[in-house]
Scaffold this active site. Structure first.
Site, mmCIF file in Angstrom:
data_model
loop_
_atom_site.group_PDB
_atom_site.id
_atom_site.type_symbol
_atom_site.label_atom_id
_atom_site.label_comp_id
_atom_site.label_asym_id
_atom_site.label_seq_id
_atom_site.Cartn_x
_atom_site.Cartn_y
_atom_site.Cartn_z
ATOM 1 N N HIS A 192 -61.740 46.579 28.618
ATOM 2 C CA HIS A 192 -60.692 46.248 27.642
ATOM 3 C C HIS A 192 -59.429 47.083 27.826
ATOM 4 O O HIS A 192 -58.429 46.836 27.153
ATOM 5 C CB HIS A 192 -61.202 46.453 26.211
ATOM 6 C CG HIS A 192 -62.259 45.476 25.801
ATOM 7 N ND1 HIS A 192 -62.084 44.119 25.862
ATOM 8 C CD2 HIS A 192 -63.527 45.669 25.331
ATOM 9 C CE1 HIS A 192 -63.188 43.512 25.446
ATOM 10 N NE2 HIS A 192 -64.079 44.437 25.132
ATOM 11 N N CYS A 193 -59.457 48.079 28.685
ATOM 12 C CA CYS A 193 -58.298 48.958 28.850
ATOM 13 C C CYS A 193 -57.251 48.285 29.731
ATOM 14 O O CYS A 193 -57.531 47.892 30.861
ATOM 15 C CB CYS A 193 -58.706 50.301 29.448
ATOM 16 S SG CYS A 193 -57.351 51.493 29.476
#
Length: 683
Positions: A192-193
């Site tokens: 998700h980064c």
């Protein structure tokens, strides 16, 4: 310095003594080439990232699902796979390898602003926590992300573990110790980064950083990321847009180098992203989802504008037969698209008169598991445990066709003990191209394994002599808890001494107590690879004699010598009398399941090596014909066996011949993202 795996190997010695069936694998282990083994890389430093808001309520703390205990549950899954195929894995610890957040391959992925900012926020976090203040910026979701100065240690250790795994695939400690498959057990997750924005528990994008390292050091030109996490890897996909030359959201509109449409030349390595996920879960959860996020999680584009992205949404199912039909008609399309990506990559490199070098990366999140907690899996979408074996075996085939078999798997999500332990177990079985046995993933078996996640776990006082599952599970638990020495400090010591024990471990050489952490990086030590069975049974020593100590009882001795084998069960020496008649009152002994489970264990330890090596014949080295490869593998490596593993053949599921690759929803769109929450909680 003591080897961090010493405790594990001592425990494995006891496992062999309690399970003489392993001896057949021990005798054959020396004949297996390193390239036929899967490397498991442990990341002890990952335990350092912990929730530091001691002043919040106990009920709120329970909502923090991204926790150090996830590594313990993962280790139990790893040890379960090792007990089934002990000769097919090489275990490594990255205890001596930390890498800088300012390394070139990290900066190339995340830019020159985010890594230093992350370091600053971590260093400042302790003072804010001590003042009972939220330690993350107001723009972040404080229910998903937390920081402390020790988070720096965790991230450095995670980067070191990734580098160790990539080195194992392309270099190894020596040419004869280069493997083809590696799994990295680390946290926090990464998919998700974004380029410069953390999200959904993720602070750095582990998959992209590993790919960039593989490109810088080993010349990888193309990588396919296969993501089976429940949630869309919006960060991984976003970085693929950056690699294609599009301006990241974090950059100013007037930043130099881009044309009027915000694009410049695409970067190498080329990275394709192929994901299956729940469209109703984070970051596209109802009530939080933006139109842009939904479009992002549905994007499908192949080859256009230097982008290769394919997203597939999970569908509901009632029976495993129904799920298998979904897999073959819908989900397996990801491999078809990844195959297309690699084929185009070879043409591209040929046109440039440059060599092609590929890598398959699996973002291995297990929160889509049928065993995941409902608070994380709020929309009822899941997959059976067998899926993780099937998907992984298909990933191996893709890698064998295009990447000389090179597969790197990195732990992403999975937040219940059951989901992690069973999912990692099934994934590791698939990573060695073996078949999953349905009994291994039964509720009964998984429940016994995850008992080992209890902080102060103790073996049962009572074991039925024929209760193979309970006895085997205790062996698994002992092995899993011995993998990382720090498990003892974190999960077995009284709560009041946990933090002190951790602090002492990392301050003994250079850091004063309470001093803000600095980015201190250890140089990697020269690796000495250890094969699990070789460590216990060196090939130049007798196999049986060292395993039988004077204290070994007659039961074990008879098993090793083949006397009365049909009357005994593995993993047990004697029935232990109970000291507490009320222990485990809800326990129900399932005799039929135990008999079936025992057969799978008995069979698999006799013929596992031979069957595994037969699967290597589908690898295609340069310019060699399939027949040449098959003859080479069978002639040089195959180990004779007088028996067969009937359960492996009987449980193979045939690919339905009447299934086609249809039912694909295609939406292509360039979009931006908004911040949402993954854990389902608000601060």
């Amino acid at each position: 310095m003591q080897d961090p795996l010493d405790n594990f190997y001592k425990q494995f010695q006891l496992f062999v003594q309690n399970n003489p069936n392993v001896i057949s694998a021990a005798r054959a282990a020396s004949q297996i080439p390193e390239s036929a083994k899967a490397v498991i890389v442990l990341s002890p430093y990952s335990l350092e990232h912990s929730f530091g808001r001691d002043w919040v309520s106990k009920s709120y703390r329970k909502t923090v699902v991204e926790r150090p205990e996830r590594l313990l549950a993962s280790s139990l899954g790893l040890s379960a796979a090792i007990t089934m195929y002990p000769a097919l894995y090489t275990l490594k610890s990255s205890d001596t390898h930390k890498a800088s957040l300012l390394s070139p391959h990290v900066l190339k992925v995340h830019g020159r602003d985010w890594p230093p900012e992350l370091l600053r926020l971590c260093k400042d976090a302790d003072a804010k926590l001590a003042a009972h203040e939220i330690e993350v910026p107001d723009s972040w979701n404080a229910g998903d992300i937390y920081l402390s100065s020790r988070t720096i240690e965790a991230l450095q250790g995670s980067l070191g573990a990734l580098e160790t795994a990539v080195d194992s695939l392309f270099e190894g400690p020596s040419p004869e110790h280069v493997s083809n498959r590696a799994f990295v057990a680390l946290r926090p997750p990464g998919h998700h980064c974004h380029v410069g924005t953390p999200s959904g528990f993720c602070l750095l994008n582990n998959a992209h950083v590993a790919i960039e390292y593989a490109k810088d050091r080993y010349g990888v030109t193309h990588a396919a990321v296969l993501d089976f996490d429940l949630h869309h890897g919006d960060g991984t996909q976003d970085i693929c847009w950056k690699r294609a030359g599009f301006r990241p959201d974090e950059e100013d509109d007037d930043s130099p180098g881009y044309d009027e449409f915000g694009k410049k030349f695409a970067e190498f390595p080329r990275v394709g992203y192929f994901s299956m996920h729940d469209i109703n879960s984070f970051p596209t959860e109802s009530g939080y989802a933006t139109k842009e996020n939904i479009k992002n999680a549905s994007t499908c584009i192949m080859g256009g504008h230097d982008l290769n992205i394919w997203n597939i949404h999970l569908s509901p199912w009632e029976t495993e037969e129904e799920f298998q039909r979904l897999y073959h008609t819908k989900y397996r399309t990801l491999f078809m698209k990844a195959d297309e990506f690699f084929k185009q990559g070879k043409l591209e490199m040929g046109a440039l008169n440059k060599p092609f070098k590929g890598l398959v990366v699996i973002s291995a999140g297990f929160d889509a598991s049928e065993f995941e907690q409902t608070s994380m899996q709020r929309h009822g979408m899941n997959v059976p445990t067998s899926f993780y074996t099937t998907f992984t075996k298909d990933a191996l085939k893709l890698a064998q066709m295009h990447c000389h078999g090179k597969v790197l798997s990195v732990l992403e999500g999975g937040y219940s003990d059951k989901a992690l332990a069973s999912g990692v177990f099934a994934h590791l079985i698939g990573l060695q191209n073996q078949n999953w046995i349905k009994e291994w993933g039964s509720e009964h078996v998984v429940k016994e394994i995850v008992r080992g996640c209890k902080p102060n776990w103790k073996p049962y006082k009572t074991k039925k002599a024929r209760d193979v599952i309970r006895i085997w599970a205790e062996e698994v638990i002992k092995l899993g808890r011995a993998m990382i020495p720090e498990f003892r400090n974190l999960f077995e010591e009284p709560q009041s001494t946990k933090r002190l024990a951790i602090t002492q471990r990392y301050t003994r050489s250079q850091v004063k107590a309470r001093e803000p952490a600095k980015e201190i990086v250890r140089e990697p030590a020269k690796e000495k690879p250890k094969d699990i069975l070789k460590e216990v049974n060196p090939v130049d020593k007798p196999v049986i004699e060292p395993l039988v100590t004077p204290a070994a009882d007659e039961h074990v001795r008879r098993r090793i010598e083949g006397i009365g084998a049909s009357e005994t069960v593995p993993f047990v020496q004697e029935e232990i009398p109970s000291e507490d008649e009320n222990e485990d009152e809800d326990y129900v002994y399932d005799e039929e399941l135990n008999k079936t489970f025992n057969r799978t264990v008995e069979d698999i330890t006799i013929d596992d090596i031979s069957r595994h090596l037969e699967t290597l014949e589908i690898i295609e080295p340069k310019q060699e014909s399939a027949q040449t490869i098959q003859n080479s593998v069978q002639g040089k490596y195959k180990i004779p066996s007088k028996t067969t593993t009937q359960h492996l053949r009987s449980t193979r599921s045939a690919n339905p011949s009447n299934l086609d690759d249809s039912d694909i929803s295609m939406v292509s769109h360039i979009s931006t993202r908004k911040h949402t929450t993954r854990s389902g909680t608000k601060w």
